[in-house]
Write an enzyme that holds these catalytic residues in place. Structure first.
Site, short mmCIF file in Angstrom:
data_model
loop_
_atom_site.label_atom_id
_atom_site.label_comp_id
_atom_site.label_asym_id
_atom_site.label_seq_id
_atom_site.Cartn_x
_atom_site.Cartn_y
_atom_site.Cartn_z
CB CYS B 130 -19.48 -11.43 15.84
SG CYS B 130 -20.64 -12.04 17.09
CG ASN B 192 -20.57 -14.18 11.14
OD1 ASN B 192 -21.45 -14.79 11.75
ND2 ASN B 192 -19.47 -13.76 11.71
N GLY B 217 -27.88 -22.05 9.26
CA GLY B 217 -28.58 -23.28 8.87
C GLY B 217 -28.99 -23.25 7.42
#
Lengths: 257, 303
Positions: B130, B192, B217
């Site tokens: 993350c 990620n 995206g």
């Protein structure tokens, strides 16, 4: 119930500087309540990618039509402003929780305060309040006269006052400037506009029942992505709310301003 | 007989489509829209030991064919996820992949130990990638030795297979992939988001309150495909691929590069029915390609 529908453009018109009124027809209109919003995919391509949350300005269930009023200020809304009559628009909705129209009893008075592109949802709210026998006072704030709209529509529903920052229409200043002069009598207020306006209304009427409609950048629009969260004043029971699914309308005092 | 079912460590998938972690919450919202049992699996939102409040807003910004986000792993914490969210998901016939995050190795270990005992959690996804949190997340996933150590520590306590989610924000993703395989990972999920930034047109300041955000995206798909392609050649364990998937062709592309299944992320915000739509479109895609079962296309770009 949330539905995804390709709705038909009935009419689109420019009603003020960069402000467009778009009427769409489809089944999901039947479930709409004032203050809710729709999530619109403005293009069938991947660019622009994300949907646009847009408020509901008028609902006509008989004809299965609703109206949205939006400002064409970025790529997405500019593309939407090109949608022509007969064209299909991908709409998800209705979304969120709107204004409680029953908060003011029949015979009572509601104060509706809006700012800029926060004004449109107050129109359907006012219609429904009037239908319940509630008197409505509208105080509508804008930057300048060239971005004002719906004067006739609001005037039909109740006393309507305009405020502009540059003084080109109505009172010069902010909605609170006018409210200080007007000192209106009312049972509850409803407000939709920029954060400083929401804050000013909450501070101005600590004793009154009030409902505020919030705006925040959204991802999914249904509560899954946690993009549009706001901190609450009550950090014990619930420390955050989601504007898209818990709101966009919250009772005064719930969201930390 | 199904043409799109697949077996992966811990996971019997009706189909290779699963919503990616962070894009689907804990399923409740999408459950209002369609039957979650239709999905191959669900990767639930990252879960940490304690409740996390996440980052200030704005947390998302649109970019060309993509979006930036900096949610900051907001979640209600392990106890609530187990007692409320996973319980809710037990109402559906769908395997859950629990995304495990933490600040210290000991946090990851504790979350993994407990959450892996939930009856519907069939695999873990170790979040070492993350980009939006100050502690925990990406710094565990950018150094091969640290990534290997953490994988081994979690693997030692987990009751279910462990997949490790890789970050694209590294010089050599293959080194990290090999390290987590050496640490005992049962599979890899990738990629990620890519660290990015968008500036406000008027103020020149970052749009996202955090400054940077993770780019996702369709814009990131070529990067993800390249990385899956490279990692497939270097490891023996299966890969679940993700990054910009919006339709059945994207799924075929990822599986051709070497993914055994895929996750759909940002597209869930654009078309809320994208996962069931892709599942429905897959058989026709297989007909076009002249294959009888979807597994036949895994890694075909290498053959």
């Amino acid at each position: 119930m949330i539905q995804s529908e390709r709705m038909t453009v009935v009419r689109q018109a420019k009603i003020a500087h960069n402000i467009f009124e778009l009427v769409l027809q489809g089944e999901l209109v039947q479930d709409m309540t004032p203050g809710q919003f729709v999530h619109v995919k403005v293009s069938d391509t991947l660019e622009p990618l994300l949907r646009r949350p847009i408020s509901i300005a008028d609902v006509n269930k008989q004809d299965s039509q609703f109206t949205m009023i939006y400002r064409a200020e970025g790529r997405g809304t500019e593309v939407l402003s090109l949608a022509a009559t007969g064209q299909k628009v991908d709409v998800l909705g209705p979304l969120g929780h709107g204004f409680p129209v029953e908060a003011v009893p029949t015979g009572g008075t509601a104060l509706l305060v809006g700012g800029g592109i926060g004004v449109p949802p107050l129109h359907e709210l006012s219609k429904q309040l009037n239908a319940r026998g509630v008197r409505t006072i509208h105080v509508l704030g804008f930057q300048s006269e060239n971005v004002t709209f719906y004067e006739e529509e609001f005037s039909k529903l109740g006393d309507t006052y305009y405020v502009t920052v540059d003084g080109t229409k109505g009172t010069k200043g902010f909605v609170t400037t006018l409210l200080d002069e007007l000192k209106p009598e009312f049972d509850a207020f409803y407000c939709c506009g920029p954060l400083p306006m929401l804050k000013a209304m909450e501070n101005a009427y600590p004793e009154k029942e009030g409902y505020l409609s919030f705006e925040e950048r959204m991802g999914c629009g249904i509560g899954a992505c946690f993009a549009c969260v706001c901190q609450t004043t009550d950090q014990v029971e619930k420390d955050y709310v989601k504007v898209c699914s818990d709101g966009p309308v919250f009772p005064k005092g719930v969201v930390q301003l | 007989m199904s043409r799109i079912n697949l077996e992966l460590p811990g996971l019997s998938l009706k189909n290779p489509i699963m919503p990616a972690s962070g894009c689907f919450g804990f399923g409740r919202e999408y459950a209002q829209l369609y039957d979650l049992s239709k999905l191959g699996a669900i990767m639930i939102k990252a879960t940490t030991l304690e409740t996390r409040a996440g980052n200030p807003t704005p947390r998302v910004a649109e970019t060309a064919a993509g979006m930036l986000n900096a949610i900051g792993l907001q979640n209600p914490g392990l106890e609530k996820v187990m007692n409320e969210e996973l319980k809710f998901l037990e109402g559906y016939d769908v395997p859950i992949i629990a995304n495990v995050a933490g600040t210290e190795v000991s946090d990851y270990v504790e979350v993994a130990r407990q959450i892996s005992t939930a009856p519907n959690v069939k695999a873990l996804e170790l979040n070492i990638s993350c980009p939006n949190v100050k502690c925990g997340g990406i710094q565990f996933g950018t150094d091969p030795a640290t990534a290997q150590e953490l994988t081994a520590a979690v693997k030692a306590v987990s009751s279910v297979p462990v997949y490790v989610k890789l970050s694209p924000n590294v010089t050599n993703v293959v080194d990290i992939a090999k390290a987590v395989e050496a640490g005992g990972a049962d599979g890899i999920t990738m990629i990620n988001t890519l660290v990015g930034m968008r500036l406000h047109e008027k103020t020149g300041k970052p749009v996202i309150a955090n400054g940077t955000g993770g780019l996702s995206g369709p814009a990131v798909k070529p990067v993800a495909i390249r990385m899956v392609y490279d990692v497939y050649k270097a490891v023996e364990i299966p890969i679940i691929g993700m990054g910009g998937i919006t339709n059945a062709q994207d799924v075929i592309d990822f599986m051709s590069a070497g993914a055994s299944a895929v996750a759909v992320g940002t597209a869930n915000f654009v078309d809320h029915f994208v996962c069931p739509n892709i599942i429905d479109a897959l058989p026709a895609k297989l007909d076009e390609l002249g294959v009888s079962h979807i597994s036949e296309i895994i890694g075909r770009s290498h053959r």
